[in-house]
Design a protein around this motif. Sequence first.
Motif, PDB file in Angstrom:
ATOM      1  N   SER A 125       0.807  -1.225   0.000  1.00  0.00           N
ATOM      2  CA  SER A 125       0.000   0.000   0.000  1.00  0.00           C
ATOM      3  C   SER A 125       0.839   1.274   0.000  1.00  0.00           C
ATOM      4  O   SER A 125       0.312   2.364  -0.209  1.00  0.00           O
ATOM      5  N   GLN A 126       2.168   1.164   0.202  1.00  0.00           N
ATOM      6  CA  GLN A 126       3.049   2.331   0.164  1.00  0.00           C
ATOM      7  C   GLN A 126       3.511   2.651  -1.253  1.00  0.00           C
ATOM      8  O   GLN A 126       4.199   3.638  -1.468  1.00  0.00           O
ATOM      9  N   ILE A 127       3.131   1.829  -2.215  1.00  0.00           N
ATOM     10  CA  ILE A 127       3.444   2.098  -3.607  1.00  0.00           C
ATOM     11  C   ILE A 127       2.307   2.944  -4.186  1.00  0.00           C
ATOM     12  O   ILE A 127       1.137   2.647  -3.978  1.00  0.00           O
ATOM     13  N   CYS A 128       2.656   3.991  -4.897  1.00  0.00           N
ATOM     14  CA  CYS A 128       1.656   4.824  -5.561  1.00  0.00           C
ATOM     15  C   CYS A 128       1.614   4.437  -7.029  1.00  0.00           C
ATOM     16  O   CYS A 128       2.601   4.599  -7.744  1.00  0.00           O
ATOM     17  N   LYS A 129       0.484   3.905  -7.456  1.00  0.00           N
ATOM     18  CA  LYS A 129       0.292   3.572  -8.870  1.00  0.00           C
ATOM     19  C   LYS A 129      -0.231   4.812  -9.587  1.00  0.00           C
ATOM     20  O   LYS A 129      -1.122   5.489  -9.093  1.00  0.00           O
ATOM     21  N   SER A 130       0.347   5.109 -10.747  1.00  0.00           N
ATOM     22  CA  SER A 130      -0.114   6.208 -11.599  1.00  0.00           C
ATOM     23  C   SER A 130      -0.801   5.577 -12.799  1.00  0.00           C
ATOM     24  O   SER A 130      -0.141   5.035 -13.679  1.00  0.00           O
ATOM     25  N   LEU A 131      -2.121   5.627 -12.807  1.00  0.00           N
ATOM     26  CA  LEU A 131      -2.914   4.926 -13.818  1.00  0.00           C
ATOM     27  C   LEU A 131      -3.680   5.912 -14.691  1.00  0.00           C
ATOM     28  O   LEU A 131      -4.340   6.819 -14.179  1.00  0.00           O
ATOM     29  N   ILE A 132      -3.584   5.715 -15.993  1.00  0.00           N
ATOM     30  CA  ILE A 132      -4.291   6.590 -16.927  1.00  0.00           C
ATOM     31  C   ILE A 132      -5.566   5.892 -17.401  1.00  0.00           C
ATOM     32  O   ILE A 132      -5.530   4.748 -17.850  1.00  0.00           O
ATOM     33  N   PHE A 133      -6.663   6.618 -17.287  1.00  0.00           N
ATOM     34  CA  PHE A 133      -7.959   6.144 -17.759  1.00  0.00           C
ATOM     35  C   PHE A 133      -8.471   7.129 -18.799  1.00  0.00           C
ATOM     36  O   PHE A 133      -7.950   8.245 -18.914  1.00  0.00           O
ATOM     37  N   ALA A 134      -9.485   6.719 -19.533  1.00  0.00           N
ATOM     38  CA  ALA A 134     -10.137   7.604 -20.490  1.00  0.00           C
ATOM     39  C   ALA A 134     -11.564   7.830 -20.001  1.00  0.00           C
ATOM     40  O   ALA A 134     -12.332   6.874 -19.870  1.00  0.00           O
ATOM     41  N   ALA A 135     -11.887   9.078 -19.680  1.00  0.00           N
ATOM     42  CA  ALA A 135     -13.227   9.449 -19.242  1.00  0.00           C
ATOM     43  C   ALA A 135     -13.899  10.142 -20.416  1.00  0.00           C
ATOM     44  O   ALA A 135     -13.517  11.259 -20.778  1.00  0.00           O
ATOM     45  N   ASP A 136     -14.840   9.451 -21.045  1.00  0.00           N
ATOM     46  CA  ASP A 136     -15.477   9.945 -22.269  1.00  0.00           C
ATOM     47  C   ASP A 136     -14.408  10.307 -23.301  1.00  0.00           C
ATOM     48  O   ASP A 136     -14.499  11.316 -24.000  1.00  0.00           O
ATOM     49  N   GLY A 137     -13.353   9.496 -23.333  1.00  0.00           N
ATOM     50  CA  GLY A 137     -12.283   9.671 -24.302  1.00  0.00           C
ATOM     51  C   GLY A 137     -11.182  10.634 -23.889  1.00  0.00           C
ATOM     52  O   GLY A 137     -10.185  10.772 -24.576  1.00  0.00           O
ATOM     53  N   VAL A 138     -11.338  11.316 -22.742  1.00  0.00           N
ATOM     54  CA  VAL A 138     -10.349  12.286 -22.274  1.00  0.00           C
ATOM     55  C   VAL A 138      -9.478  11.632 -21.196  1.00  0.00           C
ATOM     56  O   VAL A 138     -10.006  11.104 -20.213  1.00  0.00           O
ATOM     57  N   VAL A 175       5.204   5.223 -15.320  1.00  0.00           N
ATOM     58  CA  VAL A 175       4.544   6.534 -15.319  1.00  0.00           C
ATOM     59  C   VAL A 175       4.643   7.172 -13.927  1.00  0.00           C
ATOM     60  O   VAL A 175       4.141   6.616 -12.950  1.00  0.00           O
ATOM     61  N   PRO A 176       5.282   8.331 -13.832  1.00  0.00           N
ATOM     62  CA  PRO A 176       5.363   9.028 -12.547  1.00  0.00           C
ATOM     63  C   PRO A 176       4.058   9.775 -12.270  1.00  0.00           C
ATOM     64  O   PRO A 176       3.233   9.947 -13.165  1.00  0.00           O
ATOM     65  N   PRO A 177       3.887  10.268 -11.042  1.00  0.00           N
ATOM     66  CA  PRO A 177       2.644  10.967 -10.694  1.00  0.00           C
ATOM     67  C   PRO A 177       2.546  12.383 -11.250  1.00  0.00           C
ATOM     68  O   PRO A 177       1.472  12.976 -11.256  1.00  0.00           O
ATOM     69  N   PHE A 178       3.653  12.938 -11.729  1.00  0.00           N
ATOM     70  CA  PHE A 178       3.659  14.277 -12.335  1.00  0.00           C
ATOM     71  C   PHE A 178       4.861  14.374 -13.257  1.00  0.00           C
ATOM     72  O   PHE A 178       5.628  13.432 -13.382  1.00  0.00           O
ATOM     73  N   GLY A 179       5.004  15.514 -13.947  1.00  0.00           N
ATOM     74  CA  GLY A 179       6.090  15.663 -14.913  1.00  0.00           C
ATOM     75  C   GLY A 179       5.734  15.059 -16.259  1.00  0.00           C
ATOM     76  O   GLY A 179       6.586  14.601 -16.999  1.00  0.00           O
ATOM     77  N   HIS A 180       4.438  15.095 -16.575  1.00  0.00           N
ATOM     78  CA  HIS A 180       3.948  14.506 -17.826  1.00  0.00           C
ATOM     79  C   HIS A 180       4.080  15.469 -18.995  1.00  0.00           C
ATOM     80  O   HIS A 180       4.205  16.683 -18.811  1.00  0.00           O
ATOM     81  N   LYS A 181       3.995  14.906 -20.182  1.00  0.00           N
ATOM     82  CA  LYS A 181       4.074  15.655 -21.435  1.00  0.00           C
ATOM     83  C   LYS A 181       2.896  16.619 -21.580  1.00  0.00           C
ATOM     84  O   LYS A 181       3.053  17.735 -22.063  1.00  0.00           O
ATOM     85  N   THR A 182       1.720  16.183 -21.171  1.00  0.00           N
ATOM     86  CA  THR A 182       0.522  17.030 -21.254  1.00  0.00           C
ATOM     87  C   THR A 182      -0.132  17.121 -19.880  1.00  0.00           C
ATOM     88  O   THR A 182       0.062  16.260 -19.028  1.00  0.00           O
ATOM     89  N   ARG A 183      -0.903  18.154 -19.685  1.00  0.00           N
ATOM     90  CA  ARG A 183      -1.610  18.367 -18.412  1.00  0.00           C
ATOM     91  C   ARG A 183      -2.910  17.567 -18.450  1.00  0.00           C
ATOM     92  O   ARG A 183      -3.680  17.678 -19.402  1.00  0.00           O
ATOM     93  N   THR A 184      -3.143  16.764 -17.421  1.00  0.00           N
ATOM     94  CA  THR A 184      -4.385  16.002 -17.334  1.00  0.00           C
ATOM     95  C   THR A 184      -5.010  16.231 -15.965  1.00  0.00           C
ATOM     96  O   THR A 184      -4.342  16.669 -15.032  1.00  0.00           O
ATOM     97  N   ARG A 185      -6.274  15.916 -15.880  1.00  0.00           N
ATOM     98  CA  ARG A 185      -6.945  15.972 -14.586  1.00  0.00           C
ATOM     99  C   ARG A 185      -6.396  14.834 -13.740  1.00  0.00           C
ATOM    100  O   ARG A 185      -6.151  13.734 -14.243  1.00  0.00           O
ATOM    101  N   GLU A 216       1.106  13.841   0.879  1.00  0.00           N
ATOM    102  CA  GLU A 216       0.509  15.175   0.738  1.00  0.00           C
ATOM    103  C   GLU A 216       1.255  15.977  -0.324  1.00  0.00           C
ATOM    104  O   GLU A 216       0.649  16.704  -1.104  1.00  0.00           O
ATOM    105  N   ASP A 217       2.596  15.847  -0.335  1.00  0.00           N
ATOM    106  CA  ASP A 217       3.401  16.543  -1.335  1.00  0.00           C
ATOM    107  C   ASP A 217       3.137  15.980  -2.729  1.00  0.00           C
ATOM    108  O   ASP A 217       3.052  16.723  -3.699  1.00  0.00           O
ATOM    109  N   LEU A 218       3.006  14.669  -2.810  1.00  0.00           N
ATOM    110  CA  LEU A 218       2.731  14.014  -4.088  1.00  0.00           C
ATOM    111  C   LEU A 218       1.424  14.556  -4.677  1.00  0.00           C
ATOM    112  O   LEU A 218       1.384  14.968  -5.836  1.00  0.00           O
TER     113      LEU A 218
END
Length: 171
Positions: free
Chosen positions: A56-69, A114-124, A153-155
Amino acid sequence: MTTTAATDAEGSGAHPRFAEALRELGLGHLVEQVRRFPDATRTATEAAAAVGCELSQICKSLIFAADGVPVLVLMDGASRVDLELVRKELGADKVTRAKVDVVRETTGYAIGGVPPFGHKTRTRVLADRSLLEHDVVWAAAGTPYAVFPIAPEDLVAHAGGTLVDVRERTA
């Protein structure tokens, strides 16, 4: 790690783009805390075993598509994302797991790194509250072989995340 590693993303094990993102966010000190492993840490189980921490101390960064976004969901490694809760949270009609090419296109990183931030594009970003149950969590540093520690909290703050409850509940 040496001082050289702090200024050399290659030496730290972090993906160069992610190391640069850390520096831009004022988190350059984390570059030297990146841990690189000889074997992949693509899954939360592999990462927890390599780090020697609870799943549970591992943070998974998962990308989903919400109505294609694309949307990023940050989830603790021991839990699964409840797509119906994500759908309700976003007010979307349909939420699905993003395809491999969408993940790479959106984040600039491969699945498993995939890290939690530092992405190529801004996503929700939605961050599950379960991450706050620990003082430190470990997240991918842009490659399937490297992770870094950060206070949850910082993450969430640096990822621009909204705290939500979107993990599957077991009966």
